[in-house]
Design a protein around this motif. Structure first.
Motif, PDB file in Angstrom:
ATOM      1  N   ASP A  21       0.814  -1.213   0.000  1.00 36.07           N
ATOM      2  CA  ASP A  21       0.000   0.000   0.000  1.00 36.07           C
ATOM      3  C   ASP A  21       0.852   1.271   0.000  1.00 36.07           C
ATOM      4  N   LEU A  22       1.977   1.231   0.680  1.00 36.82           N
ATOM      5  CA  LEU A  22       2.871   2.377   0.707  1.00 36.82           C
ATOM      6  C   LEU A  22       3.287   2.772  -0.708  1.00 36.82           C
ATOM      7  N   PHE A  23       3.526   1.786  -1.568  1.00 42.55           N
ATOM      8  CA  PHE A  23       4.011   2.051  -2.920  1.00 42.55           C
ATOM      9  C   PHE A  23       2.879   2.334  -3.903  1.00 42.55           C
ATOM     10  N   LEU A  24       1.687   1.995  -3.507  1.00 42.78           N
ATOM     11  CA  LEU A  24       0.533   2.298  -4.352  1.00 42.78           C
ATOM     12  C   LEU A  24      -0.013   3.698  -4.080  1.00 42.78           C
ATOM     13  N   SER A  25       0.488   4.318  -3.031  1.00 37.45           N
ATOM     14  CA  SER A  25      -0.032   5.637  -2.645  1.00 37.45           C
ATOM     15  C   SER A  25       0.453   6.763  -3.554  1.00 37.45           C
ATOM     16  N   SER A  26       1.560   6.533  -4.275  1.00 32.74           N
ATOM     17  CA  SER A  26       2.027   7.566  -5.196  1.00 32.74           C
ATOM     18  C   SER A  26       2.841   6.951  -6.319  1.00 32.74           C
ATOM     19  N   THR A  27       2.746   7.564  -7.481  1.00 36.87           N
ATOM     20  CA  THR A  27       3.509   7.103  -8.640  1.00 36.87           C
ATOM     21  C   THR A  27       5.006   7.220  -8.371  1.00 36.87           C
ATOM     22  N   GLU A  28       5.407   8.252  -7.651  1.00 37.88           N
ATOM     23  CA  GLU A  28       6.828   8.453  -7.344  1.00 37.88           C
ATOM     24  C   GLU A  28       7.383   7.309  -6.490  1.00 37.88           C
ATOM     25  N   LYS A  29       6.633   6.901  -5.491  1.00 38.28           N
ATOM     26  CA  LYS A  29       7.090   5.806  -4.627  1.00 38.28           C
ATOM     27  C   LYS A  29       7.131   4.490  -5.395  1.00 38.28           C
ATOM     28  N   LEU A  30       6.138   4.274  -6.244  1.00 33.87           N
ATOM     29  CA  LEU A  30       6.136   3.060  -7.054  1.00 33.87           C
ATOM     30  C   LEU A  30       7.321   3.065  -8.024  1.00 33.87           C
ATOM     31  N   ALA A  31       7.607   4.202  -8.606  1.00 29.97           N
ATOM     32  CA  ALA A  31       8.757   4.320  -9.513  1.00 29.97           C
ATOM     33  C   ALA A  31      10.065   4.035  -8.778  1.00 29.97           C
ATOM     34  N   GLN A  32      10.195   4.514  -7.543  1.00 26.97           N
ATOM     35  CA  GLN A  32      11.391   4.234  -6.748  1.00 26.97           C
ATOM     36  C   GLN A  32      11.518   2.739  -6.467  1.00 26.97           C
ATOM     37  N   LEU A  33      10.400   2.099  -6.175  1.00 28.83           N
ATOM     38  CA  LEU A  33      10.412   0.659  -5.917  1.00 28.83           C
ATOM     39  C   LEU A  33      10.862  -0.102  -7.165  1.00 28.83           C
ATOM     40  N   VAL A  34      10.276   0.230  -8.316  1.00 28.03           N
ATOM     41  CA  VAL A  34      10.638  -0.454  -9.566  1.00 28.03           C
ATOM     42  C   VAL A  34      12.092  -0.155  -9.931  1.00 28.03           C
ATOM     43  N   ASP A  35      12.525   1.075  -9.766  1.00 27.75           N
ATOM     44  CA  ASP A  35      13.919   1.417 -10.053  1.00 27.75           C
ATOM     45  C   ASP A  35      14.874   0.587  -9.191  1.00 27.75           C
ATOM     46  N   THR A  36      14.528   0.397  -7.934  1.00 25.45           N
ATOM     47  CA  THR A  36      15.360  -0.407  -7.034  1.00 25.45           C
ATOM     48  C   THR A  36      15.320  -1.870  -7.448  1.00 25.45           C
ATOM     49  N   ALA A  37      14.145  -2.360  -7.808  1.00 30.94           N
ATOM     50  CA  ALA A  37      14.003  -3.755  -8.258  1.00 30.94           C
ATOM     51  C   ALA A  37      14.840  -4.025  -9.496  1.00 30.94           C
ATOM     52  N   CYS A  38      14.959  -3.056 -10.349  1.00 29.31           N
ATOM     53  CA  CYS A  38      15.660  -3.205 -11.627  1.00 29.31           C
ATOM     54  C   CYS A  38      17.109  -2.719 -11.569  1.00 29.31           C
ATOM     55  N   SER A  39      17.589  -2.446 -10.385  1.00 29.28           N
ATOM     56  CA  SER A  39      18.924  -1.874 -10.232  1.00 29.28           C
ATOM     57  C   SER A  39      19.999  -2.946 -10.040  1.00 29.28           C
ATOM     58  N   ASP A  40      21.240  -2.473 -10.006  1.00 29.49           N
ATOM     59  CA  ASP A  40      22.389  -3.327  -9.711  1.00 29.49           C
ATOM     60  C   ASP A  40      22.871  -3.106  -8.278  1.00 29.49           C
ATOM     61  N   LEU A  41      22.010  -2.591  -7.442  1.00 29.15           N
ATOM     62  CA  LEU A  41      22.390  -2.385  -6.051  1.00 29.15           C
ATOM     63  C   LEU A  41      22.727  -3.734  -5.409  1.00 29.15           C
ATOM     64  N   PRO A  42      23.474  -3.721  -4.330  1.00 34.53           N
ATOM     65  CA  PRO A  42      23.803  -4.995  -3.675  1.00 34.53           C
ATOM     66  C   PRO A  42      22.581  -5.612  -2.988  1.00 34.53           C
ATOM     67  N   TYR A  43      22.700  -6.914  -2.705  1.00 32.53           N
ATOM     68  CA  TYR A  43      21.676  -7.612  -1.927  1.00 32.53           C
ATOM     69  C   TYR A  43      21.508  -6.872  -0.610  1.00 32.53           C
ATOM     70  N   PRO A  44      20.306  -6.720  -0.130  1.00 32.03           N
ATOM     71  CA  PRO A  44      19.049  -7.363  -0.497  1.00 32.03           C
ATOM     72  C   PRO A  44      18.130  -6.481  -1.331  1.00 32.03           C
ATOM     73  N   TYR A  45      18.580  -5.304  -1.734  1.00 32.04           N
ATOM     74  CA  TYR A  45      17.669  -4.292  -2.265  1.00 32.04           C
ATOM     75  C   TYR A  45      16.936  -4.702  -3.544  1.00 32.04           C
ATOM     76  N   PRO A  46      17.611  -5.095  -4.615  1.00 29.79           N
ATOM     77  CA  PRO A  46      16.858  -5.506  -5.810  1.00 29.79           C
ATOM     78  C   PRO A  46      15.978  -6.745  -5.569  1.00 29.79           C
ATOM     79  N   ALA A  47      16.464  -7.674  -4.782  1.00 31.19           N
ATOM     80  CA  ALA A  47      15.689  -8.895  -4.525  1.00 31.19           C
ATOM     81  C   ALA A  47      14.384  -8.578  -3.792  1.00 31.19           C
TER      82      ALA A  47
END
Length: 172
Positions: A21-47
């Motif tokens: 619900d936190l990420f559905l509350s705004s397009t910006e937060k959802l975009a941050q979540l997807v950007d993190t999911a699709c990133s090369d950041l270290p574990y555990p962030y993309p996972a």
């Protein structure tokens, strides 16, 4: 709270999709979540982020339409098994689109051929290949040939995935 801090706080208690619900509350937060999911950041962030995206795709696939191409690009470019699994699962909950379709199809076929991939990646890939087979029936022979080469003592989930693929494409 940014996505990195959120994952740091929540990672030990992330059960089910109760936190989306936190990420559905705004397009910006959802975009941050997807950007993190699709990133090369270290574990555990993309996972963890991709896991949350996969849960969102189950109930709110329409909210991910703007990120569809980004998720496809991640499947095409990532080597992180958790991210690949979660993003492939997400794509199963979204409609097929023409974006890099041929390359995506080839990548999914690679996933089911490669026995070093995790079982869940195989299963989500074969389910997505079932959707592609319905659109392009001519690929069924190639996929069946790959299935026939699989060892007989494969994991139960793989057998179920194959059975479901064959059932969904039986009329072809």
């Amino acid at each position: 709270m940014d996505i990195i801090s959120f994952i740091d706080v929540q990672r030990k208690k992330m059960g089910g999709s109760k936190n989306v619900d936190l990420f559905l509350s705004s397009t910006e937060k959802l975009a941050q979540l997807v950007d993190t999911a699709c990133s090369d950041l270290p574990y555990p962030y993309p996972a963890y982020a991709s896991w949350m995206v996969s849960h969102i795709s189950k109930e709110y696939p329409d909210r991910l339409v703007d990120f569809h191409k980004q998720i496809i690009d991640t499947v095409l470019n990532s080597s992180n098994q958790s991210v690949l699994r979660n993003c492939t699962q997400t794509l199963n909950n979204l409609p097929l689109i023409d974006y890099k379709e041929g390359v995506l199809l080839d990548r999914l076929i690679e996933f089911i051929k490669d026995d070093t991939n995790k079982v869940a990646l195989f299963v989500y890939s074969i389910y997505l290949l079932a959707k592609f087979t319905l659109k392009y029936p001519e690929i069924k022979q190639e996929i069946q040939a790959i299935i026939e080469l699989k060892p007989k003592n494969m994991q139960a989930a793989m057998r179920v995935g194959i059975r479901n693929y064959l059932s969904k494409t039986a009329h072809i």
